[in-house]
Design an enzyme around this catalytic site. Structure first.
Site, PDB file in Angstrom:
ATOM      1  CB  SER A 193      -0.875  -0.003   1.257  1.00  0.00           C
ATOM      2  OG  SER A 193      -1.408   1.279   1.481  1.00  0.00           O
ATOM      3  CE1 TYR A 221      -4.185  -1.967   5.006  1.00  0.00           C
ATOM      4  CE2 TYR A 221      -3.491   0.257   4.449  1.00  0.00           C
ATOM      5  CZ  TYR A 221      -3.866  -1.012   4.069  1.00  0.00           C
ATOM      6  OH  TYR A 221      -3.929  -1.332   2.724  1.00  0.00           O
ATOM      7  CE  LYS A 281     -11.975  -1.584   1.400  1.00  0.00           C
ATOM      8  NZ  LYS A 281     -10.648  -1.386   0.810  1.00  0.00           N
TER       9      LYS A 281
HETATM   10  N1  LIG Z   1      -8.580  -0.500  -1.820  1.00  0.00           N
HETATM   11  C1  LIG Z   1      -7.495   0.246  -1.783  1.00  0.00           C
HETATM   12  O1  LIG Z   1      -7.538   1.460  -2.074  1.00  0.00           O
HETATM   13  C2  LIG Z   1      -6.170  -0.350  -1.394  1.00  0.00           C
HETATM   14  C3  LIG Z   1      -5.036   0.483  -1.365  1.00  0.00           C
HETATM   15  C4  LIG Z   1      -3.815  -0.050  -1.006  1.00  0.00           C
HETATM   16  C5  LIG Z   1      -3.705  -1.390  -0.702  1.00  0.00           C
HETATM   17  N2  LIG Z   1      -4.801  -2.187  -0.701  1.00  0.00           N
HETATM   18  C6  LIG Z   1      -4.638  -3.604  -0.377  1.00  0.00           C
HETATM   19  O2  LIG Z   1      -5.288  -4.385  -1.352  1.00  0.00           O
HETATM   20  C7  LIG Z   1      -5.768  -5.599  -0.759  1.00  0.00           C
HETATM   21  C8  LIG Z   1      -7.245  -5.772  -1.072  1.00  0.00           C
HETATM   22  O3  LIG Z   1      -7.960  -4.693  -0.472  1.00  0.00           O
HETATM   23  P1  LIG Z   1      -9.485  -4.397  -0.799  1.00  0.00           P
HETATM   24  O4  LIG Z   1      -9.614  -2.951  -0.996  1.00  0.00           O
HETATM   25  O5  LIG Z   1      -9.959  -5.329  -1.824  1.00  0.00           O
HETATM   26  O6  LIG Z   1     -10.159  -4.714   0.619  1.00  0.00           O
HETATM   27  P2  LIG Z   1     -11.317  -5.729   1.050  1.00  0.00           P
HETATM   28  O7  LIG Z   1     -11.503  -5.536   2.507  1.00  0.00           O
HETATM   29  O8  LIG Z   1     -12.492  -5.574   0.159  1.00  0.00           O
HETATM   30  O9  LIG Z   1     -10.650  -7.131   0.769  1.00  0.00           O
HETATM   31  C9  LIG Z   1      -9.860  -7.818   1.698  1.00  0.00           C
HETATM   32  C10 LIG Z   1     -10.398  -9.242   1.758  1.00  0.00           C
HETATM   33  O10 LIG Z   1      -9.551 -10.002   2.606  1.00  0.00           O
HETATM   34  C11 LIG Z   1     -10.361 -10.816   3.447  1.00  0.00           C
HETATM   35  N3  LIG Z   1      -9.565 -11.090   4.646  1.00  0.00           N
HETATM   36  C12 LIG Z   1      -9.132 -10.209   5.566  1.00  0.00           C
HETATM   37  N4  LIG Z   1      -8.382 -10.851   6.484  1.00  0.00           N
HETATM   38  C13 LIG Z   1      -8.348 -12.155   6.123  1.00  0.00           C
HETATM   39  C14 LIG Z   1      -7.736 -13.316   6.684  1.00  0.00           C
HETATM   40  N5  LIG Z   1      -6.997 -13.255   7.798  1.00  0.00           N
HETATM   41  N6  LIG Z   1      -7.904 -14.499   6.067  1.00  0.00           N
HETATM   42  C15 LIG Z   1      -8.655 -14.587   4.924  1.00  0.00           C
HETATM   43  N7  LIG Z   1      -9.263 -13.516   4.359  1.00  0.00           N
HETATM   44  C16 LIG Z   1      -9.100 -12.319   4.953  1.00  0.00           C
HETATM   45  C17 LIG Z   1     -11.629  -9.999   3.691  1.00  0.00           C
HETATM   46  O11 LIG Z   1     -12.731 -10.793   4.060  1.00  0.00           O
HETATM   47  C18 LIG Z   1     -11.805  -9.322   2.331  1.00  0.00           C
HETATM   48  O12 LIG Z   1     -12.591 -10.112   1.473  1.00  0.00           O
HETATM   49  C19 LIG Z   1      -5.467  -5.501   0.724  1.00  0.00           C
HETATM   50  O13 LIG Z   1      -4.274  -6.199   0.984  1.00  0.00           O
HETATM   51  C20 LIG Z   1      -5.267  -4.007   0.933  1.00  0.00           C
HETATM   52  O14 LIG Z   1      -4.423  -3.747   2.028  1.00  0.00           O
HETATM   53  C21 LIG Z   1      -6.043  -1.700  -1.052  1.00  0.00           C
END
Ligand SMILES: NC(=O)c1ccc[n+]([C@@H]2O[C@H](COP(=O)([O-])OP(=O)(O)OC[C@H]3O[C@@H](n4cnc5c(N)ncnc54)[C@H](O)[C@@H]3O)[C@@H](O)[C@H]2O)c1
Length: 310
Positions: free
Chosen positions: A111, A134, A172
């Protein structure tokens, strides 16, 4: 191709899973549904394992060709440090160990939070100053991955996503993109609420480009951690202008004081390394992304994009 997508029922993971199925890959999703939405998977036909990545018996899983690791607790306002670190760091360590043991390519989500308030443009080998737990969990994940770069027989590619928006993020809540949250306020007839003075900036990237970056990571022959962004910063004031344009509204921002002491003032990526390592360049500008996304989300008639290309 066989792929495991952790966090595949979440926002970005479900978009990756769907793109992989579109390419006839056999996809297994591992997700504990802690912040997921089953609606993201209504068209998914692969296997879904409902389990915490910390509890999966990894040895029992068939060896895939690639793992896309997206599972994480993604709410930047969570202050329970033990929960965040156990979930995001120890979970990542297990996925990484599985990839290393099976000599499997690992593409994982990092991130832009790792940069904190370092001056833009943020570059991968520049200073990192995570401001919240985070961001620190993502920073630690990057350190753990980088330690393996020299001797690993697996390819490991970390993708530092900036601010991602698009279909599949609706579950979310307060962790959804500001694009979605402000659009929701405006759709319900309210002025969009942003921090004073609205000139803070973000490098927003459309989820279709993020999926594309993940697919590009299937081809690369080098380990690395790269920024995934457009390289362009947009102020919140400008974002509201774009939203007004797409939604056909005329709201002025409703400014309020920022209560957080861990807030990033400005994000804007240097995207040189992503181009070099992955051959990735975002195709959508923020205007183009929003003009595609919101009409799909709200079933609106699409209006013409008045913007430049990225
Ligand atoms: N959305 C953004 O703007 C953004 C920016 C930077 C980084 N990220 C990273 O991208 C990735 C996806 O994020 P997202 O936006 O899709 O979020 P999201 O919350 O929609 O997806 C995360 C998923 O991981 C699952 N999860 C969480 N902990 C878990 C565990 N211990 N075991 C199994 N499943 C688990 C959740 O149920 C969820 O479905 C993450 O790693 C996040 O840190 C997202």
């Amino acid at each position: 191709m066989k792929a495991i997508v952790t966090g595949g029922a979440g926002f970005i993971g479900s978009n990756i899973a769907s793109a992989l199925e579109g390419k006839n890959a056999r996809v297994v999703i591992v997700d504990d549904f802690s912040s997921a939405d089953f609606k993201n998977l209504r068209n998914f036909r692969g296997e879904v394992i409902t389990q915490d990545i910390n509890e999966v018996v990894w040895e029992k899983l068939e060896t895939p060709d690639v793992i896309f690791h997206q599972a994480a607790l993604t709410d930047t306002t969570v202050t329970d440090q033990k929960r965040m670190m156990f979930n995001n760091v120890e979970g990542f360590r297990k996925v990484l160990r599985f990839a290393l043991e099976r000599k499997v390519r690992l593409v994982y989500a990092s991130s832009a939070g790792v940069y904190g308030n370092e001056a833009p443009p943020q570059v991968e080998n520049g200073r990192l100053s995570p401001l919240n737990i985070y961001a620190y969990s993502k920073f630690t994940g990057d350190q753990i991955a980088a330690r393996e770069f020299k001797n690993s027989k697996s390819l490991i590619i970390g993708l530092r996503y900036f601010n991602v928006f698009g279909m599949g993020e609706q579950h979310k809540g307060t962790a959804a993109s500001m694009i979605y949250r402000l659009a929701e306020q405006m759709r319900s007839g309210k002025q969009p609420r942003i921090f004073h003075d609205g000139e803070q900036t973000r490098d927003h990237i459309y989820v279709r480009d993020v999926v594309e970056a993940n697919l590009k990571a299937l081809e690369t022959k080098e380990n690395g951690i790269v920024n995934i962004a457009t390289g362009k910063a947009t102020s919140f004031n400008r974002l509201i202008e774009i939203l007004n344009d797409v939604l056909g509204t005329h709201f002025a921002p409703d400014y309020f004081d920022n209560p957080y002491d861990f807030y990033q003032k400005s994000t804007q990526a240097d995207t040189t390394l992503a181009q070099k390592l992955l051959g990735f360049k975002a195709r959508y500008s923020i205007e183009e992304g929003i003009h595609e996304y919101l009409p799909i989300l709200y079933q609106l008639k699409s209006r013409k994009v008045a913007s430049t290309k990225v």
